[in-house]
Design a protein around this motif. Structure first.
Motif, mmCIF file in Angstrom:
data_model
loop_
_atom_site.group_PDB
_atom_site.id
_atom_site.type_symbol
_atom_site.label_atom_id
_atom_site.label_comp_id
_atom_site.label_asym_id
_atom_site.label_seq_id
_atom_site.Cartn_x
_atom_site.Cartn_y
_atom_site.Cartn_z
ATOM 1 N N UNK A 1 0.915 -1.097 -0.237
ATOM 2 C CA UNK A 1 0.136 0.138 -0.050
ATOM 3 C C UNK A 1 0.878 1.145 0.024
ATOM 4 N N UNK A 2 1.864 1.169 0.763
ATOM 5 C CA UNK A 2 2.869 2.465 0.998
ATOM 6 C C UNK A 2 3.476 2.561 -0.596
ATOM 7 N N UNK A 3 4.097 1.562 -0.988
ATOM 8 C CA UNK A 3 4.884 1.703 -2.017
ATOM 9 C C UNK A 3 4.146 1.939 -3.622
ATOM 10 N N UNK A 4 3.063 1.127 -3.473
ATOM 11 C CA UNK A 4 2.381 1.062 -4.905
ATOM 12 C C UNK A 4 1.107 1.420 -4.842
ATOM 13 N N UNK A 5 0.443 1.928 -3.921
ATOM 14 C CA UNK A 5 -0.695 2.042 -3.391
ATOM 15 C C UNK A 5 -1.575 0.928 -3.918
ATOM 16 N N UNK A 6 -1.282 -0.160 -3.566
ATOM 17 C CA UNK A 6 -2.056 -1.565 -3.913
ATOM 18 C C UNK A 6 -2.893 -1.798 -2.686
ATOM 19 N N UNK A 7 -4.182 -1.969 -3.020
ATOM 20 C CA UNK A 7 -5.494 -2.120 -2.182
ATOM 21 C C UNK A 7 -5.808 -3.332 -2.282
ATOM 22 N N UNK A 8 -5.902 -4.239 -1.103
ATOM 23 C CA UNK A 8 -6.675 -5.618 -1.405
ATOM 24 C C UNK A 8 -7.870 -5.417 -1.481
ATOM 25 N N UNK A 9 -8.524 -5.970 -2.678
ATOM 26 C CA UNK A 9 -9.849 -5.910 -3.270
ATOM 27 C C UNK A 9 -10.474 -7.159 -2.592
ATOM 28 N N UNK A 10 -9.772 -8.476 -3.010
ATOM 29 C CA UNK A 10 -10.625 -9.835 -2.740
ATOM 30 C C UNK A 10 -9.453 -10.800 -2.065
ATOM 31 N N UNK A 11 -10.212 -11.619 -1.453
ATOM 32 C CA UNK A 11 -9.548 -12.872 -0.927
ATOM 33 C C UNK A 11 -10.377 -13.955 -1.198
ATOM 34 N N UNK A 12 -9.855 -15.044 -1.960
ATOM 35 C CA UNK A 12 -10.748 -16.041 -2.280
ATOM 36 C C UNK A 12 -10.030 -17.249 -1.748
ATOM 37 N N UNK A 13 -9.106 -17.375 -0.793
ATOM 38 C CA UNK A 13 -8.504 -18.502 -0.005
ATOM 39 C C UNK A 13 -7.254 -18.776 -0.819
ATOM 40 N N UNK A 14 -7.142 -19.092 -1.950
ATOM 41 C CA UNK A 14 -5.846 -19.359 -2.548
ATOM 42 C C UNK A 14 -5.497 -18.207 -3.398
ATOM 43 N N UNK A 15 -6.241 -17.178 -3.717
ATOM 44 C CA UNK A 15 -6.113 -15.936 -4.492
ATOM 45 C C UNK A 15 -6.513 -14.712 -3.735
ATOM 46 N N UNK A 16 -5.624 -13.940 -4.064
ATOM 47 C CA UNK A 16 -5.682 -12.238 -3.683
ATOM 48 C C UNK A 16 -5.640 -11.545 -4.862
ATOM 49 N N UNK A 17 -6.429 -10.517 -4.764
ATOM 50 C CA UNK A 17 -6.651 -9.579 -5.974
ATOM 51 C C UNK A 17 -6.397 -8.067 -5.344
ATOM 52 N N UNK A 18 -5.618 -7.226 -6.078
ATOM 53 C CA UNK A 18 -5.105 -5.813 -5.652
ATOM 54 C C UNK A 18 -5.722 -4.960 -6.700
ATOM 55 N N UNK A 19 -6.321 -3.885 -6.251
ATOM 56 C CA UNK A 19 -6.074 -2.603 -7.166
ATOM 57 C C UNK A 19 -4.883 -1.727 -6.758
ATOM 58 N N UNK A 20 -4.085 -1.429 -7.990
ATOM 59 C CA UNK A 20 -2.849 -0.823 -8.099
ATOM 60 C C UNK A 20 -2.842 0.834 -8.295
ATOM 61 N N UNK A 21 -2.663 1.678 -7.593
ATOM 62 C CA UNK A 21 -2.821 3.032 -7.912
ATOM 63 C C UNK A 21 -1.265 3.756 -8.338
ATOM 64 N N UNK A 22 -0.237 3.202 -8.161
ATOM 65 C CA UNK A 22 1.050 3.761 -8.626
ATOM 66 C C UNK A 22 1.869 2.191 -9.048
ATOM 67 N N UNK A 23 1.390 1.874 -10.145
ATOM 68 C CA UNK A 23 2.215 0.661 -10.671
ATOM 69 C C UNK A 23 3.915 1.199 -10.846
ATOM 70 N N UNK A 24 4.783 0.063 -10.653
ATOM 71 C CA UNK A 24 6.192 0.396 -10.397
ATOM 72 C C UNK A 24 6.698 0.635 -11.996
ATOM 73 N N UNK A 25 7.611 1.567 -11.961
ATOM 74 C CA UNK A 25 8.471 1.808 -13.196
ATOM 75 C C UNK A 25 9.043 0.845 -13.877
#
Length: 291
Positions: free
Chosen positions: A225-249
């Motif tokens: 979250x601090x580095x990429x503004x990656x916010x956890x959207x979903x947790x399906x047990x074996x999968x996590x999905x993130x919305x990313x506000x600052x993709x890495x260069x």
């Protein structure tokens, strides 16, 4: 700082009122496990907008949202009364232990220890997505560490705009929301905290089955979250999905992010150099860790 507002977080009527005018308006709301609130009947075709609406309300409700599913978990159901979660002191201790931890000392992808020998370069340079780049590293002395070979390949790929465009076209699916998994039945879980690290207490993930791994995962959530503004959207047990506000260069940032993603997602079937290419041009990250 661990933040929440007790009178707000336990008031279902106030949550319903906050949902008016959003994609969550009118959905069934009830008490969930360990101090959470569940919102049922989330439209699987509108998962991201539903989560974004709840995320925008964190300052109002004091609750961080995460999408979950009861496809595999029969315990995700409404409770007749609020179920106690961790105490303030317990949650504070969890967050402090998470912050003091180094998640990358235990989240470690097996490929980091591999060496590449004569005759194997083509395998690692071909790419899961189908673009062969063996010629870019034909002069690398062997044997060598796989990560050194892949980093050399990635750096040289960045210097060839045409090849880079071909690779990106083949791997861009990784950072698009249409690549995300969609369960049949989806609920929105509102966690009884607005603090990023503390929210890891409730995240159900196969890659964090023990309390130690749970704390390390919480620190990953905070770092991303601090580095990429990656916010956890979903947790399906074996999968996590993130919305990313600052993709890495492209370059060092994307290479570092790709290594962390591979460490957390051992079932992500792309080479690190392919992941690095994808991460620089997408706002959705997918983590897969299964038995």
């Amino acid at each position: 700082m661990i933040g929440h507002t007790p009178t707000v977080r336990n008031d279902l009527d106030q949550i319903r009122a906050a949902f008016v005018g959003t994609p969550l308006a009118g959905l069934p709301i009830g008490h969930g496990p360990a101090g959470t609130v569940l919102v049922a009947d989330v439209d699987p075709d509108r998962l991201h907008p539903a989560w974004q609406a709840a995320d925008a309300l964190v300052p109002v409700l004091g609750r961080r949202p995460v999408l979950v599913t009861d496809d595999f978990d029969g315990t995700l159901r409404f409770r007749p009364e609020p179920e106690p979660g961790p105490s303030e002191s317990e949650l504070r201790a969890f967050a402090e232990a998470a912050e003091a931890s180094d998640p990358w000392s235990i989240y470690h992808h097996y490929s980091e220890d591999e060496e590449v020998y004569e005759g194997e370069v083509g395998y690692y340079a071909r790419g899961v997505a189908g673009v062969a780049l063996t010629a870019l590293v034909s002069d690398v002395a062997l044997p060598t560490e796989r990560q050194a070979l892949e980093r050399t390949l990635y750096d040289r790929l960045l210097a060839d705009a045409d090849l880079h465009a071909r690779v990106f076209a083949s791997v861009r699916f990784l950072t698009r929301t249409d690549y995300w998994y969609t369960p049949n039945s989806v609920l929105l879980m509102l966690l009884p905290t607005s603090d990023i690290r503390s929210s890891g207490y409730w995240v159900d993930f196969y890659g964090a089955l023990t309390s130690e791994y749970q704390r390390r995962l919480a620190e990953v959530l905070a770092q991303w979250r601090h580095r990429w503004d990656a916010r956890l959207v979903a947790s399906w047990g074996t999968m996590l999905q993130f919305q990313v506000g600052r993709p890495p260069a492209p370059g060092d940032e994307a290479w570092a992010a790709a290594g962390q993603l591979k460490a957390l997602a051992p079932n992500l079937d792309l080479n690190r150099w392919e992941v690095a290419v994808a991460l620089s041009a997408g706002d959705a990250w997918f983590v897969h860790n299964r038995p």
